[in-house]
Design a protein around this motif. Structure first.
Motif, PDB file in Angstrom:
ATOM      1  N   GLU A 193      12.271  31.520  55.791  1.00 53.10           N
ATOM      2  CA  GLU A 193      11.009  30.784  55.833  1.00 53.10           C
ATOM      3  C   GLU A 193       9.889  31.788  55.648  1.00 53.10           C
ATOM      4  N   VAL A 194       8.797  31.367  55.048  1.00 52.35           N
ATOM      5  CA  VAL A 194       7.695  32.286  54.803  1.00 52.35           C
ATOM      6  C   VAL A 194       6.386  31.673  55.271  1.00 52.35           C
ATOM      7  N   LYS A 195       5.424  32.541  55.435  1.00 54.62           N
ATOM      8  CA  LYS A 195       4.090  32.093  55.805  1.00 54.62           C
ATOM      9  C   LYS A 195       3.388  31.552  54.568  1.00 54.62           C
ATOM     10  N   GLY A 196       2.735  30.406  54.703  1.00 54.39           N
ATOM     11  CA  GLY A 196       2.115  29.776  53.556  1.00 54.39           C
ATOM     12  C   GLY A 196       0.841  30.480  53.116  1.00 54.39           C
ATOM     13  N   LYS A 197       0.533  30.339  51.826  1.00 58.37           N
ATOM     14  CA  LYS A 197      -0.730  30.843  51.291  1.00 58.37           C
ATOM     15  C   LYS A 197      -1.456  29.687  50.617  1.00 58.37           C
ATOM     16  N   THR A 198      -2.771  29.762  50.587  1.00 61.23           N
ATOM     17  CA  THR A 198      -3.577  28.677  50.025  1.00 61.23           C
ATOM     18  C   THR A 198      -3.404  28.607  48.511  1.00 61.23           C
ATOM     19  N   HIS A 199      -3.216  27.387  48.015  1.00 61.19           N
ATOM     20  CA  HIS A 199      -3.053  27.175  46.576  1.00 61.19           C
ATOM     21  C   HIS A 199      -3.769  25.879  46.199  1.00 61.19           C
ATOM     22  N   LYS A 214     -11.990   6.819  51.332  1.00 61.16           N
ATOM     23  CA  LYS A 214     -11.268   5.776  52.045  1.00 61.16           C
ATOM     24  C   LYS A 214      -9.765   6.036  52.090  1.00 61.16           C
ATOM     25  N   ASN A 215      -9.245   6.675  51.050  1.00 58.97           N
ATOM     26  CA  ASN A 215      -7.797   6.863  50.956  1.00 58.97           C
ATOM     27  C   ASN A 215      -7.356   8.296  51.204  1.00 58.97           C
ATOM     28  N   HIS A 216      -8.260   9.103  51.715  1.00 50.29           N
ATOM     29  CA  HIS A 216      -7.974  10.520  51.926  1.00 50.29           C
ATOM     30  C   HIS A 216      -6.674  10.776  52.694  1.00 50.29           C
ATOM     31  N   PRO A 217      -6.398  10.064  53.794  1.00 51.80           N
ATOM     32  CA  PRO A 217      -5.168  10.377  54.555  1.00 51.80           C
ATOM     33  C   PRO A 217      -3.880  10.148  53.779  1.00 51.80           C
ATOM     34  N   TRP A 218      -3.906   9.265  52.768  1.00 53.62           N
ATOM     35  CA  TRP A 218      -2.682   8.930  52.036  1.00 53.62           C
ATOM     36  C   TRP A 218      -2.607   9.618  50.685  1.00 53.62           C
ATOM     37  N   LEU A 219      -3.703  10.244  50.260  1.00 55.95           N
ATOM     38  CA  LEU A 219      -3.719  10.984  49.003  1.00 55.95           C
ATOM     39  C   LEU A 219      -3.537  12.478  49.213  1.00 55.95           C
ATOM     40  N   GLU A 220      -3.926  12.965  50.394  1.00 53.63           N
ATOM     41  CA  GLU A 220      -4.047  14.399  50.606  1.00 53.63           C
ATOM     42  C   GLU A 220      -2.721  15.138  50.465  1.00 53.63           C
ATOM     43  N   LEU A 221      -2.779  16.197  49.693  1.00 55.56           N
ATOM     44  CA  LEU A 221      -1.657  17.100  49.521  1.00 55.56           C
ATOM     45  C   LEU A 221      -1.928  18.318  50.399  1.00 55.56           C
ATOM     46  N   SER A 222      -1.053  18.592  51.369  1.00 56.47           N
ATOM     47  CA  SER A 222      -1.331  19.670  52.313  1.00 56.47           C
ATOM     48  C   SER A 222      -0.315  20.803  52.258  1.00 56.47           C
ATOM     49  N   ASP A 223       0.984  20.494  52.061  1.00 56.09           N
ATOM     50  CA  ASP A 223       2.020  21.521  52.049  1.00 56.09           C
ATOM     51  C   ASP A 223       2.867  21.421  50.785  1.00 56.09           C
ATOM     52  N   VAL A 224       3.208  22.582  50.228  1.00 58.42           N
ATOM     53  CA  VAL A 224       4.096  22.675  49.068  1.00 58.42           C
ATOM     54  C   VAL A 224       5.180  23.695  49.404  1.00 58.42           C
ATOM     55  N   HIS A 225       6.440  23.331  49.157  1.00 54.84           N
ATOM     56  CA  HIS A 225       7.569  24.209  49.481  1.00 54.84           C
ATOM     57  C   HIS A 225       8.350  24.521  48.206  1.00 54.84           C
ATOM     58  N   ARG A 226       8.739  25.804  48.060  1.00 55.51           N
ATOM     59  CA  ARG A 226       9.377  26.221  46.811  1.00 55.51           C
ATOM     60  C   ARG A 226      10.488  27.223  47.091  1.00 55.51           C
ATOM     61  N   GLU A 227      11.606  27.089  46.363  1.00 54.73           N
ATOM     62  CA  GLU A 227      12.722  28.025  46.492  1.00 54.73           C
ATOM     63  C   GLU A 227      13.550  27.999  45.210  1.00 54.73           C
ATOM     64  N   THR A 228      14.078  29.170  44.825  1.00 54.76           N
ATOM     65  CA  THR A 228      14.866  29.304  43.601  1.00 54.76           C
ATOM     66  C   THR A 228      16.289  29.739  43.926  1.00 54.76           C
ATOM     67  N   THR A 229      17.265  29.047  43.307  1.00 52.79           N
ATOM     68  CA  THR A 229      18.680  29.404  43.421  1.00 52.79           C
ATOM     69  C   THR A 229      19.271  29.512  42.021  1.00 52.79           C
ATOM     70  N   GLU A 230      19.771  30.676  41.653  1.00 51.74           N
ATOM     71  CA  GLU A 230      20.409  30.891  40.345  1.00 51.74           C
ATOM     72  C   GLU A 230      19.543  30.348  39.207  1.00 51.74           C
ATOM     73  N   TRP A 269      -7.363  19.623  45.632  1.00 54.20           N
ATOM     74  CA  TRP A 269      -6.821  19.720  46.983  1.00 54.20           C
ATOM     75  C   TRP A 269      -6.472  21.177  47.258  1.00 54.20           C
ATOM     76  N   HIS A 270      -6.647  21.607  48.488  1.00 53.07           N
ATOM     77  CA  HIS A 270      -6.221  22.948  48.892  1.00 53.07           C
ATOM     78  C   HIS A 270      -4.967  22.804  49.748  1.00 53.07           C
ATOM     79  N   ALA A 271      -3.845  23.271  49.210  1.00 44.84           N
ATOM     80  CA  ALA A 271      -2.550  23.133  49.881  1.00 44.84           C
ATOM     81  C   ALA A 271      -2.072  24.491  50.383  1.00 44.84           C
ATOM     82  N   ARG A 272      -1.097  24.444  51.305  1.00 47.58           N
ATOM     83  CA  ARG A 272      -0.412  25.647  51.759  1.00 47.58           C
ATOM     84  C   ARG A 272       0.917  25.731  51.019  1.00 47.58           C
ATOM     85  N   LEU A 273       1.082  26.795  50.226  1.00 43.70           N
ATOM     86  CA  LEU A 273       2.305  26.989  49.449  1.00 43.70           C
ATOM     87  C   LEU A 273       3.250  27.900  50.216  1.00 43.70           C
ATOM     88  N   TYR A 274       4.437  27.367  50.533  1.00 44.38           N
ATOM     89  CA  TYR A 274       5.467  28.129  51.225  1.00 44.38           C
ATOM     90  C   TYR A 274       6.534  28.505  50.192  1.00 44.38           C
TER      91      TYR A 274
END
Length: 388
Positions: A145-151, A243-259, A117-122
């Motif tokens: 917030e940041v602009k996503g990059k393909t991952h 057949k199951n593409h709409p329910w399997l697809e991974l499109s966005d990934v969000h990531r953040e680090t605290t301490e 899958w090609h996702a947008r990593l934020y």
């Protein structure tokens, strides 16, 4: 066998523990020692449904949905090393193909790639230019917030022999479907499927014709020694994906680090159901917490804010996650789980914090990056399924 350096991966034999697999992989990479997932949270209002007939929602035989891999708390004292193949060079550019065998660098299980899958990593740990800033959802905690990059991520099969050794820290039923019948609260869970990031793949090859034990392996993949990797997709895998593409697809990934605690969130749209003369939209979301430092900490509480396009703002507080209060240490730094949420609107936002406790009893809050809940514009009923 101990592996100490990622750069030696292409030259060293890939060994895995049939029992206690994770101890070997933890020596491979200290930062990614273990990855952790737990059972899907039933508090979100969904019930696990176990059909006796073929699942018309996801298109798989019902026996697969009913099977559960229970974890074993007591490991045997003796650990048997089993050679499973030879490591290959990590792919720095491009993607791994269908049929690629791998060890998971964080959770340590054996697996095989089904498709990418090609996702947008934020990644909110990266400071964006001012022009890339986006407005926060209403009431969000003010983090950037940041602009996503393909991952690249992969849909994979997990070797069932390794499931008992990772289930305390890694969810082995990460893919769920809404039931295609009148009971809108029913949920299908498919065991032994996962979504894996490109950097978590430790590729290896094997001379075995069936190197991965999973009920779907021979239904989805065909051994072809003339190919590299020597496994190709069967028509059943292609049909199931389509057949199951709409329910399997991974499109966005969000990531953040605290301490030094990094939180990664991946939302999935599951579909819409009618309930009491209104539309209810469902999503599942997968969350991975990872301790990037050396200090031992424990997750104690969760605090969610859920905003719906209908204008409602809900607050949810509770102890732990999915009934667990995981410890994140240098030896076992990661924990991953899945849960579900529903809205009476086609879109919304979620964000929040995890309360983390140190060994001295002090606490700090880790931010959960805001993420969108978006429904598919061409929302349709789940597919009729595929008969093997």
């Amino acid at each position: 066998m101990r592996v100490s350096d990622r750069a030696r991966a292409g030259k060293m034999a890939a060994c895995a523990l049939r029992r206690g697999l994770l101890s070997t992989v933890s020596n491979y990479n200290r930062k990614h020692a273990h990855r952790i997932l737990s059972v899907a949270d039933s508090s979100g209002g969904l019930e696990v449904y176990k059909p006796r007939l073929q699942c018309r929602a996801c298109g798989l035989p019902s026996g697969l949905q009913q099977r559960r891999f229970m974890s074993s708390r007591n490991r045997p004292e003796g650990k048997i090393l089993e050679t499973v193949g030879v490591f290959e060079a990590l792919k720095q550019h491009g993607k791994y193909e269908t049929g690629q065998l791998f060890l998971h660098s964080v959770f340590g299980y054996r697996g095989i790639v089904l498709f990418p899958w090609h996702a947008r990593l934020y990644d909110r740990d990266i400071t964006p230019p001012m022009s890339d800033s986006k407005p926060e959802p209403p009431g969000a905690h003010g983090s950037k917030e940041v602009k996503g990059k393909t991952h690249t991520y992969y849909q994979v099969l997990i070797d069932t022999r390794d499931c008992p050794h990772i289930s305390q820290r890694s969810q082995t039923e990460a893919v769920t479907f809404l039931a295609n019948h009148d009971d809108s609260r029913a949920l299908y869970a498919i065991p032994g499927l996962d979504y894996v990031s490109h950097e978590d793949i430790l590729p290896y090859n094997s001379t075995e014709q069936v190197p991965i034990q999973h009920e779907l392996f021979e239904r989805f993949l065909l051994h072809n020694p003339a190919k590299s990797p020597p496994f190709t997709a069967r028509d059943t895998l292609k049909a199931w994906q389509e057949k199951n593409h709409p329910w399997l697809e991974l499109s966005d990934v969000h990531r953040e680090t605290t301490e030094n605690i990094r939180v990664t969130v991946i939302p999935f749209y599951m579909g819409m159901r009618e309930a009491q003369n209104s539309h209810v939209y469902w999503w599942r979301y997968c969350i991975r917490l990872e301790n990037m430092g050396n200090e031992v900490v424990q997750l104690r509480e969760r605090h969610w804010r859920i905003f719906s396009l209908s204008g409602t703002l809900e607050t949810v507080r509770g102890r732990g996650v999915v009934g667990r209060e995981p410890v994140l240490s240098k030896e076992q730094p990661a924990f991953q789980y899945s849960s579900h949420v529903s809205l009476q609107a086609p879109s919304g936002h979620m964000w929040g914090t995890f309360r983390i406790e140190r060994t001295d009893g002090s606490h700090f809050d880790v931010r959960i990056p805001p993420f969108s809940l978006e429904s598919n514009k061409d929302d349709k009923a789940p597919p009729a399924g595929y008969t093997f």
